[in-house]
Design an enzyme around this catalytic site. Sequence first.
Site, PDB file in Angstrom:
ATOM      1  CB  THR A 189      -0.718  -0.029   1.048  1.00 37.62           C
ATOM      2  OG1 THR A 189      -1.690  -1.218   1.272  1.00 37.62           O
ATOM      3  CG2 THR A 189      -1.572   1.381   1.367  1.00 37.62           C
ATOM      4  CB  SER A 229      -1.277 -11.481  -0.164  1.00 38.84           C
ATOM      5  OG  SER A 229      -1.770 -10.684   0.769  1.00 38.84           O
ATOM      6  CB  THR A 260       1.316 -19.577  23.565  1.00 36.60           C
ATOM      7  OG1 THR A 260      -0.149 -19.331  23.949  1.00 36.60           O
ATOM      8  CG2 THR A 260       2.152 -18.141  23.313  1.00 36.60           C
TER       9      THR A 260
HETATM   10  N1  ASP Z   1      -2.220  -6.115   0.754  1.00 33.87           N
HETATM   11  C1  ASP Z   1      -1.223  -5.043   0.872  1.00 33.87           C
HETATM   12  C2  ASP Z   1       0.130  -5.632   1.128  1.00 33.87           C
HETATM   13  O1  ASP Z   1       0.405  -6.230   2.110  1.00 33.87           O
HETATM   14  C3  ASP Z   1      -1.439  -4.312   2.268  1.00 33.87           C
HETATM   15  C4  ASP Z   1      -0.507  -3.321   2.808  1.00 33.87           C
HETATM   16  O2  ASP Z   1       0.610  -2.966   2.338  1.00 33.87           O
HETATM   17  O3  ASP Z   1      -0.897  -2.675   4.077  1.00 33.87           O
HETATM   18  O4  ASP Z   1       0.736  -5.796   0.537  1.00 33.87           O
END
Ligand code: ASP
Length: 340
Positions: free
Chosen positions: A16, A62, A280
Amino acid sequence: MNVNKSRVLIIYTGGTIGMKPDPETGALAPFDFSGIYEEFPSLSHLEADLEVHTMDPVIDSSNVTPENWVTLAEILAENYDRYDGFVVLHGTDTMSYTASALSFMLENLAKPVVFTGSQIPIGVLRTDGRENLVTAIEIAAARTSGRPSVPEVSLYFQNRLFRANRTVKQSSEELSAFTSMNYPPLAEVGVNITYHKEHILPLPVETAPLRVAKTLIDSILIIKLFPGLNERMLRAMLSAPGLKGVVLETYGAGNAPTSEWFIHALEEAIERGVIILNVTQCQSGTVSMDLYETGLRLERAGVVSGRDMTCEAAVAKLMYVLGIGQPSLLETPLRGEFSV
Ligand code: ASP
């Protein structure tokens, strides 16, 4: 170039923070960090000379894989001697995994590597990315008595600098997206940046050259316990072909069911050479397998205590120690990843 200024390399991997609305369509498109001084002219007042390396391609975090971690570690190593510090801009979703992995892979690290990102794109007026970026650069450039102030892999977000391998992403909405429940901040940012020297890893007495561990074994699983996990499902996971290690997310202080089938399934996997590392599910606190019968059974079965490590750090460390062929190092704190 000013010789008194620190040289900082910004590595943009995606996420982001690198987004900006397209003036014509309004849709978010990647921001070109190479034009960083034109976009933020005030950056030239910082005590740092900046250069930018943009990964090709930039990715949503992701989609990050251990191969991306190796590429990132290689870029850091190739540029290690030319810069005083590094800022890695990364998506927040898996930032704690990547930053934890890098903390293990960068052996003999003696310079700052500061991860940051943002919840709101940098090109949006109300962004949190500008402050995160500027402060991360300041931290990467900071020196105390001529030596780097934070010579370890850290993560800066919303006024707090954490040891990276102690962090977890705690919120998908709050600007304070990260937390470190089991270890205090390395620095806190208000009007000034206050470094907590006593919490920061010391520079090694003798500086050995940086080495990158490039082999990560990803034949591992996270298995999270829940009431209702049955024998068929557990055995199916533990008999996955090629399985080398499991991060077992247990209850409370490292507790698990004492049913014979459960303990036997783990014992059989351990006999086959699978390493089982106990962390945990609680947000804070530590695994102490000798507190309750439910933990003792795991210890006797040969399960390794992950102490107060986060699941993210446990995954990264397991891949790393399997890669260097030294699983016994799971019990040794290597980069301050668990409390002793
Ligand atoms: N989906 C984005 C990522 O992890 C979210 C972010 O950057 O905050 O690349």
